[in-house]
Scaffold this motif. Sequence first.
Motif, short mmCIF file in Angstrom:
data_model
loop_
_atom_site.label_atom_id
_atom_site.label_comp_id
_atom_site.label_asym_id
_atom_site.label_seq_id
_atom_site.Cartn_x
_atom_site.Cartn_y
_atom_site.Cartn_z
N TYR A 87 0.83 -1.21 0.00
CA TYR A 87 0.00 0.00 0.00
C TYR A 87 0.87 1.26 0.00
CZ TYR A 87 -4.39 -2.52 0.94
OH TYR A 87 -5.50 -3.31 0.84
N ARG A 88 1.94 1.25 0.83
CA ARG A 88 2.80 2.43 0.90
C ARG A 88 3.46 2.70 -0.45
NH1 ARG A 88 0.70 1.74 5.13
NH2 ARG A 88 -0.87 2.70 3.82
N THR A 89 3.84 1.63 -1.16
CA THR A 89 4.48 1.79 -2.47
C THR A 89 3.49 2.32 -3.50
OG1 THR A 89 5.99 -0.04 -1.95
CG2 THR A 89 5.80 0.61 -4.26
N SER A 90 2.25 1.83 -3.44
CA SER A 90 1.21 2.33 -4.34
C SER A 90 0.94 3.81 -4.08
CB SER A 90 -0.07 1.52 -4.15
OG SER A 90 -1.14 2.07 -4.89
N ASP A 91 0.89 4.19 -2.80
CA ASP A 91 0.68 5.59 -2.44
C ASP A 91 1.85 6.45 -2.91
OD1 ASP A 91 -1.70 4.98 -1.23
OD2 ASP A 91 -0.89 4.93 0.81
N PHE A 92 3.07 5.92 -2.73
CA PHE A 92 4.26 6.68 -3.12
C PHE A 92 4.21 7.08 -4.59
CE2 PHE A 92 8.50 6.30 -5.09
CZ PHE A 92 9.09 7.44 -4.56
N ALA A 93 3.71 6.17 -5.42
CA ALA A 93 3.63 6.46 -6.86
C ALA A 93 2.74 7.67 -7.14
CB ALA A 93 3.11 5.24 -7.61
N LYS A 94 1.75 7.91 -6.30
CA LYS A 94 0.87 9.08 -6.45
C LYS A 94 1.46 10.30 -5.76
CE LYS A 94 -3.32 6.16 -6.43
NZ LYS A 94 -2.71 4.88 -6.00
N GLN A 95 2.03 10.09 -4.57
CA GLN A 95 2.55 11.21 -3.78
C GLN A 95 3.73 11.89 -4.45
OE1 GLN A 95 3.41 8.96 -0.31
NE2 GLN A 95 1.26 8.75 0.31
N VAL A 96 4.55 11.10 -5.15
CA VAL A 96 5.75 11.66 -5.76
C VAL A 96 5.40 12.66 -6.86
CG1 VAL A 96 6.11 9.96 -7.60
CG2 VAL A 96 8.10 10.99 -6.43
N LEU A 97 4.18 12.58 -7.39
CA LEU A 97 3.74 13.55 -8.40
C LEU A 97 3.39 14.90 -7.78
CD1 LEU A 97 1.37 11.24 -10.51
CD2 LEU A 97 3.70 11.96 -11.09
N VAL A 98 3.13 14.90 -6.48
CA VAL A 98 2.76 16.13 -5.79
C VAL A 98 3.96 16.75 -5.07
CG1 VAL A 98 1.06 17.20 -4.25
CG2 VAL A 98 0.51 15.03 -5.37
N PHE A 99 4.66 15.92 -4.28
CA PHE A 99 5.80 16.41 -3.51
C PHE A 99 6.99 15.48 -3.76
CE2 PHE A 99 1.98 17.25 -0.78
CZ PHE A 99 1.91 18.62 -1.02
#
Length: 374
Positions: free
Chosen positions: A335-347
């Motif tokens: 889950y954290r890796t899936s989230d990271f893929a989205k978060q890295v586009l923002v910050f």
Amino acid sequence: MQSNNIGVFLALVSAGLWEKEVLLSPYGEIDFDEVYRIAEEQSVVGVVLAGIENSNIKPPQELLLQWIGEVQLIEQRNKAMNAFVEDLYGRMQRNGLYSILMKGQGIAQCYERPLWRTAGDIDLLLNGDSYEQAKKWFRTFSQVDEDENVFRKRLNLKVDSWDVELHGTMRGELGGRIDRLIDEVQRDIFYGGDVRSWHNRKTTVFLPSANGDVIFVFTHIMQHFFRGGIGLRQICDWCRLLWTYRSELDSELLKSRIKKAGIMSEWKAFAAFAVEYLGMPVEAMPMYSSDKRWSRKADRICSYIMAVGNFGHNRDMSYKSQSPFFKRMIISLKYRTSDFAKQVLVFPLDAVRAYWYIWGTGLKVVAKKLLSKR
């Protein structure tokens, strides 16, 4: 990105937060069942009902009655929780335990209708030896919900039917700069008397000062953004806190602290989201910028919030209670890796930093588990 129903939902949240009229006619046909589902998912059922009171179009009567009934249950729970906090706080003081009530019922007092805010658990911050003493005292009459998180000094308890969390620190494991800022604010509270109070029935409950609470609430938003799921209720709390204490906040102190922690990008992006999506009055939002790059980040934040839900509501979280330790760790990492893929586009930079910090914490937990089996 926006569906019609999400647009209606956000318009109603804005109307409920600021007690203002809203016209829903431009949205065309509205699926209020879907709007209600999103409101439940984001834990803002009461805020949205307040918005409906100020809207020109109402849900079908049957759904509206169900909605009102749900908010009445929220009211009853809040009243019962306030009574419990009064009793618990008094008992702690009589036993020489002094704590600061964090988030929750304290932040609820910033709303126009405190009893309509969906309540969570009860978070108590204790300093130094008081945290250790409180753990011993609570264990004499409480059920420990899960093993203590020794790295974050957090113990989850069940007291009667209430979830209580003891905190020795509000550190969020997002990096040294942020943790040092949180430590600084905590020292100001316990050694500088930097507090405010809430007169809860017959008991005075201590809360962080507005200047300190803004830091705690915002870094808590970041914790959930980077570590498992952020909901709209948390951002509504931040907005209402800033609005309620807009004339008391030290804007220069806040700015210097946000810079020191290295989270100015996060602040400006969430500020853009609050103003452009939730109708936060610009004059009450420190460091707001109308630059389009923050608006683009706000769009991505909105997508992420709607996709994940409050505390990861949209995910199957049963693994936490049903799976063995190592399987839990693997699912959580996925889950954290899936989230990271989205978060890295923002910050981009902070997402990488938070991701590796999470990896480091996970390895410590695994190492502790392996050592305990020897």
